[in-house]
Motif scaffolding. Structure first.
Motif, PDB file in Angstrom:
ATOM      1  N   VAL A  65      39.959  41.693  48.545  1.00 15.62           N
ATOM      2  CA  VAL A  65      40.321  40.454  47.853  1.00 15.62           C
ATOM      3  C   VAL A  65      39.743  40.423  46.448  1.00 15.62           C
ATOM      4  O   VAL A  65      40.350  39.881  45.525  1.00 15.62           O
ATOM      5  CB  VAL A  65      39.915  39.186  48.644  1.00 15.62           C
ATOM      6  N   SER A  66      38.579  41.029  46.267  1.00 17.47           N
ATOM      7  CA  SER A  66      38.007  41.083  44.921  1.00 17.47           C
ATOM      8  C   SER A  66      38.902  41.884  43.990  1.00 17.47           C
ATOM      9  O   SER A  66      39.095  41.529  42.827  1.00 17.47           O
ATOM     10  CB  SER A  66      36.631  41.747  44.950  1.00 17.47           C
ATOM     11  N   THR A  67      39.431  42.982  44.516  1.00 21.39           N
ATOM     12  CA  THR A  67      40.266  43.846  43.683  1.00 21.39           C
ATOM     13  C   THR A  67      41.577  43.146  43.354  1.00 21.39           C
ATOM     14  O   THR A  67      42.029  43.158  42.194  1.00 21.39           O
ATOM     15  CB  THR A  67      40.514  45.177  44.419  1.00 21.39           C
ATOM     16  N   ILE A  68      42.162  42.541  44.357  1.00 25.81           N
ATOM     17  CA  ILE A  68      43.408  41.790  44.117  1.00 25.81           C
ATOM     18  C   ILE A  68      43.162  40.691  43.071  1.00 25.81           C
ATOM     19  O   ILE A  68      43.946  40.518  42.128  1.00 25.81           O
ATOM     20  CB  ILE A  68      43.919  41.173  45.447  1.00 25.81           C
ATOM     21  N   ALA A 100      40.901  40.562  40.739  1.00 28.91           N
ATOM     22  CA  ALA A 100      40.674  41.119  39.404  1.00 28.91           C
ATOM     23  C   ALA A 100      41.998  41.555  38.780  1.00 28.91           C
ATOM     24  O   ALA A 100      42.221  41.381  37.571  1.00 28.91           O
ATOM     25  CB  ALA A 100      39.703  42.300  39.484  1.00 28.91           C
ATOM     26  N   ILE A 101      42.889  42.094  39.585  1.00 27.80           N
ATOM     27  CA  ILE A 101      44.207  42.508  39.077  1.00 27.80           C
ATOM     28  C   ILE A 101      45.015  41.275  38.648  1.00 27.80           C
ATOM     29  O   ILE A 101      45.575  41.230  37.553  1.00 27.80           O
ATOM     30  CB  ILE A 101      44.952  43.334  40.152  1.00 27.80           C
ATOM     31  N   GLU A 102      45.023  40.265  39.498  1.00 30.34           N
ATOM     32  CA  GLU A 102      45.734  39.019  39.177  1.00 30.34           C
ATOM     33  C   GLU A 102      45.225  38.403  37.874  1.00 30.34           C
ATOM     34  O   GLU A 102      46.003  38.029  37.002  1.00 30.34           O
ATOM     35  CB  GLU A 102      45.526  37.999  40.307  1.00 30.34           C
ATOM     36  N   ASN A 103      43.914  38.307  37.797  1.00 30.93           N
ATOM     37  CA  ASN A 103      43.308  37.718  36.601  1.00 30.93           C
ATOM     38  C   ASN A 103      43.661  38.480  35.346  1.00 30.93           C
ATOM     39  O   ASN A 103      43.901  37.901  34.292  1.00 30.93           O
ATOM     40  CB  ASN A 103      41.787  37.771  36.734  1.00 30.93           C
ATOM     41  N   THR A 104      43.633  39.803  35.465  1.00 33.28           N
ATOM     42  CA  THR A 104      43.930  40.630  34.302  1.00 33.28           C
ATOM     43  C   THR A 104      45.364  40.396  33.852  1.00 33.28           C
ATOM     44  O   THR A 104      45.642  40.228  32.656  1.00 33.28           O
ATOM     45  CB  THR A 104      43.691  42.116  34.647  1.00 33.28           C
ATOM     46  N   ILE A 105      46.252  40.350  34.815  1.00 32.80           N
ATOM     47  CA  ILE A 105      47.660  40.098  34.475  1.00 32.80           C
ATOM     48  C   ILE A 105      47.816  38.721  33.836  1.00 32.80           C
ATOM     49  O   ILE A 105      48.498  38.574  32.815  1.00 32.80           O
ATOM     50  CB  ILE A 105      48.529  40.227  35.739  1.00 32.80           C
ATOM     51  N   ASN A 106      47.156  37.749  34.415  1.00 36.08           N
ATOM     52  CA  ASN A 106      47.256  36.404  33.843  1.00 36.08           C
ATOM     53  C   ASN A 106      46.738  36.364  32.412  1.00 36.08           C
ATOM     54  O   ASN A 106      47.303  35.694  31.549  1.00 36.08           O
ATOM     55  CB  ASN A 106      46.490  35.402  34.714  1.00 36.08           C
ATOM     56  N   GLN A 107      45.654  37.086  32.186  1.00 36.68           N
ATOM     57  CA  GLN A 107      45.121  37.107  30.826  1.00 36.68           C
ATOM     58  C   GLN A 107      46.100  37.781  29.873  1.00 36.68           C
ATOM     59  O   GLN A 107      46.290  37.324  28.739  1.00 36.68           O
ATOM     60  CB  GLN A 107      43.773  37.822  30.788  1.00 36.68           C
ATOM     61  N   LEU A 108      46.735  38.864  30.339  1.00 32.10           N
ATOM     62  CA  LEU A 108      47.709  39.553  29.479  1.00 32.10           C
ATOM     63  C   LEU A 108      48.874  38.622  29.152  1.00 32.10           C
ATOM     64  O   LEU A 108      49.456  38.682  28.069  1.00 32.10           O
ATOM     65  CB  LEU A 108      48.244  40.819  30.157  1.00 32.10           C
TER      66      LEU A 108
END
Lengths: 373, 373, 373, 373
Positions: free
Chosen positions: B356-359, B361-369
């Protein structure tokens, strides 16, 4: 676990606590910026410790034997002539190793405890054209130290690639690779470099690298081939990650710590410390009527001692007694003399306390064997 | 140092604290009773994890590539025919490696994300008599898992030595070496085995050992030659020390701890855990409109995932964003597709929190992009 | 050993690996130059973290309760009037503690999840002349945060020594001791300071130190008496060793590492991180139909959360389910509500991964209780 | 960091690597099952080490002085008469400490290096009815050891609570608390118990617990009050968590490891080892013309030695020289004699190597001062 027992064998040795802590730290990625810096720093610091500013350093997962294998695999082509100067177990090993890659090997052997004279070496070099010559700086089986300087000079004079097996010497004995004309100097992490076992380390001169580049046949050993490793070392030294095999992240982090401590001490000071403590050890050992395997002080290693039992001591009783003491020493290694001698490592982080503790443990063991108080 | 960042690459991985503590403990002698027990236990436990009770285990200082090299060096003689089933980068590597030892190599290649069909393999085996066949259980470059069972059966049927490259699978994916007829299964310590990098590990079947014993030519690689290693492994398994190269004492101590934890969990439970977490990860990844490189669930590895970026995401921006997060992932490895995908390791000590941490972090990164909150 | 389980209780917390490594390093002498520097640096850095440049820092072996006791023992004389502002368990404790030293204690209590209004406090201060007033910045039993600034201002206005119990706040919540007029702010190592339990920490204002110097009666507690500790702190801060009790060498070395990391992050950034993650956590918790104990966002701590179970959840089944997950949370602490709520710590090294892991473990547990997939 | 220097002061000492590893392991919850077991085991093992099967053990965060304070705070009520048998610095400290709790203290003082005779003690006990009597088993300032057995017997005869300050003796010197009639025996973790500093430890007899239960006045020290600690110790011993102050999780885990090692060695063997090594040390020290502070062998501690400098040696030059050696020793502690002597700790994990290393470092330092080789 060894607890607080003192590890006085010719490797692994007592390591600095800071090195062990770096080893046990959580592993990072081999492409993380911190690790790239650790790897690059280590490669650069190796050239300082080896005193070979123009050399190429290599750090690979493997034992010291792998480091030896790198020379055979990369520098020998089938039919090449190689000269092995053997002062013990590891000279014999190098001869066998070079043959695997097709070398035509000549061996110059000394008696245990002695070295091969320079004139004998020069005669051999005169008689035949060798591509490569190896010698063991300090033979772990005999405690004999060979002076690398005149051999390097002979190597230059007769245009032979000179390989120094420094498994038991690098970072403990004086060694000026570039100035002395050594083309490859190799070692393992767990000796005077001061890092738990698992890294094969070497520095190759430009001449050695050229010899490899100019091969006519492919390297017959996949893992050892510099074709794979050279771009990796170059990348990390330039601050970029690169991949061939996953580097031993924790061991490299520990190596960086140890190399920093070595350079902070300074190689001159470090060699002087090894010399002074080894001399002290030999003196005390002789006072107990032991005899050193090396026949004189000039060829006695400062990183380890090989010591003959006197007639009055039963070897296996002695080793059994030592096993109950606080100090761990090593048995003999030369097959033919195995039960006639034992070995003590005194390198790396060694200090006066280690020397006196070892002497005391030996004295006590002898006294117990003789039923003395 | 990575601090508390989560290491989710396909090795090295997050290690259990107990393993790191064993690694950082003061190094003992490679001939100390405690260490002999550690080494012997590790060799024995490997046979349980590999499910190969009659096999011969080997533990050597080196990377996973060295483990691959052991098969090439010991089992191939010049002129031998070898079949390589390649599902990615490491299949290609194995082909190149075998050639070094004189093999006549045929390659069966799949497209990235696919496998080679069993009928194609069987056709190849029918057409030609191969001495040895290799396949990559899980290819670290593609996340493709090949089912070893039918390949082992084909190997038996056509009397071919079958080598499983299990660098990214052993102790994470189901693997029953003996029952499935695999002749050699190799791995590296830093993957699902759960020990920092630096150990090459393998178990060879009696048939593989016989093939080596019956060689007509000497092994052309000194360090890899089982002639040196077999007596060492036998000695330690029997409780005696023996010497070829100094074993990586600390890594072996850590290996013993990890193998004990693996067997305490039980291989069935362990594989089930890997499967459940990998499935969960893939589901969540797909919900974010990523596409997995493996074309279907059946051939998706449970130890790592290779994930294509959607068109909408700039790969280097994404990787840059992830580098600022708490979770470390890996870039693509296949040279031709490097910038089109990334990889996430989920093996060894992996748990739900890691997923869940990895998911997240991926979600957050996409949202930031995307400048989303 | 907790292995890789995530420790999300209100202390001890997840510590940075560097801190744990400093803790496990070989112990040096409490008078060694390196240790003197560590101790002195820690005392100086505390004043920066506390934002109290003119204060006197103290580091003692003991728990957070000992830090509370330092105020009672040193600042209270028999008959002194003390006002305790209680928002939970630790307010009640402070009242009991102050009585031991002869204080005449008035308590202003809030309901669980609420705070005492400033007007109520000011009324109390107007009606009676108090020597000392205590409040709990963040009460670990309720997750309620009290804003220290106006209380410090009231303390100044009414000339009352103001003691901030920051066990669960210092280095996690905004706290500007000197600017806000706080006379003593105390904490324990295992909370947002980020060091395993065993150190009591506090910074006292010049006014607090004067109050102690002007006592008419001796301090009735031997171990806590600043007469013993002040010269020690002054000596180490000036780079000299001094002896009252042997300092906790390893814990102080770990404290130095943690304080350096705190200042490297910067207190503004650190507080912002705690706020953002706590907000994220509370939002996700509310989405699951839990109710927070603090009645509104303004008084919700950023270092921990106290969460009421909804009617639909059986508390002991929930805690049993969580015990099987990868995340460790804490039960309720208020005796009267113990089984009605649970607590989650999110301070110190906490990051987004920790938050999402905890949320996921809670969700999973609930789903399992409800037999959902 | 001390590196490989040998720590030979009267605490902290050289700790076993296993103890340091337990200390540096990731912290778990103080209510986790593993920790509850560690705490409970430690409490139980303490009673074996102390030889007090019917006693109540206490483990608290704090220094040795806190352990001393526990006796004063819990056993003294204002006006109680107390007898302090003082053989140095820590006897004086105990007198001052007891006064804080209202004791009427009589002191029996010996000259430095001597003990108070039993007849003097008995005379004092005859003349006056004391509630409590303290003595320092081994005074860290003088290296004087008092025989606890006859004092315990006098305590029984005259019905006085007998408190043994064992900070520098417990787990190093012979001590049979129950058999010898000692009512409270206290120590600190960093001495012969073998754990880094931070834990105050004690075992109280049923008689001591009764004296506390029958107090007429409340305990005037909040942190020390057994009212808070007793239920905690009982709970953990019964396998339940309980809370007063957060226990020092990592130190308790380390304590469990050390106590296991102590019991594995066996207290008889352990005391014999301390005696033999201390005797060896004293003999060698006397050969160098030093004079021991204790006036005879019978009252010489086996855990540390206090050694007068001969006239021929400049104390500060000697201490400066030692600071450059591999061995760390301690200066004098008695204010009036501080520059006339130094101290060497030899307890806990001490072995022959430590003794000979220390002797060698002292010899070398002297030789350097005298410009000898």
């Amino acid at each position: 676990m060894k607890g607080r027992k003192l590890l006085m064998i010719p490797g692994p040795i007592e390591f600095e606590p800071e090195v062990l802590q770096a080893l046990g730290a959580p592993t990072t990625s081999h492409t993380a910026p911190d690790f790239i810096a650790s790897f690059g720093n280590s490669l650069r610091m190796m050239k300082k410790v080896w005193e070979c500013p123009d050399g190429q350093s290599f750090i690979m997962a493997g034992s010291g034997t792998l480091a030896m294998d790198m020379a055979g695999a990369n520098l020998i082509e089938p039919g090449d002539k190689a000269l092995v100067i053997s002062t013990g177990y590891f000279g014999e090993r190098y001869a066998e190793l070079l043959k695997r890659y097709g070398a035509n090997v000549s061996i110059l052997r000394s008696e245990p405890g002695e070295t091969v004279s320079l004139s004998v070496i020069e005669n051999a070099l005169k008689k035949d054209k060798f591509k490569l010559m190896t010698f063991t700086h300090v033979d772990t089986s005999t405690g004999v130290m060979v002076n690398p300087k005149p051999i390097g000079e002979l190597g230059r004079k007769y245009d032979v690639l000179t390989v120094l097996d420094g498994v038991c010497s690098v970072a403990g004995e004086e060694m000026r690779q570039q100035q002395w004309g050594i083309d490859m100097a190799l070692t393992a992490s767990q000796k005077a470099i001061g890092v738990p076992p698992g890294l094969a380390l070497l520095v190759a001169s430009p001449k050695a690298m050229d010899a490899w580049k100019n091969r006519k046949t492919p390297v017959g050993n996949y893992y050892c081939d510099w074709t794979h490793w050279l771009p990796i070392m170059q990348a990390y030294e330039e601050g970029r990650p690169s991949y061939f095999g996953t580097p031993s992240v924790n061991l490299v982090a520990a190596l960086e710590v140890s190399l920093k401590m070595i350079l902070a001490e300074g190689m001159e000071n470090r060699v002087a410390r090894h010399k002074a403590l080894a001399k002290e050890f030999r003196e005390k050992i002789r006072e107990m009527e032991f005899r050193m395997m090396p026949v004189n002080e000039d060829i006695s290693a400062n990183t380890l001692s090989a010591i003959y039992f006197p007639e009055s001591i039963n070897a296996s009783e002695f080793m059994g007694g030592m096993a109950k003491s606080d100090v761990i020493v090593a048995p003999g290694l030369l097959p033919e003399l195995k039960s006639k001698y034992f070995r003590v490592g005194h390198m790396g982080s060694v200090n006066l306390s280690d020397i006196v503790s070892t002497i005391a443990a030996i004295e006590n063991t002898i006294n117990q064997l003789k039923n003395l108080p």
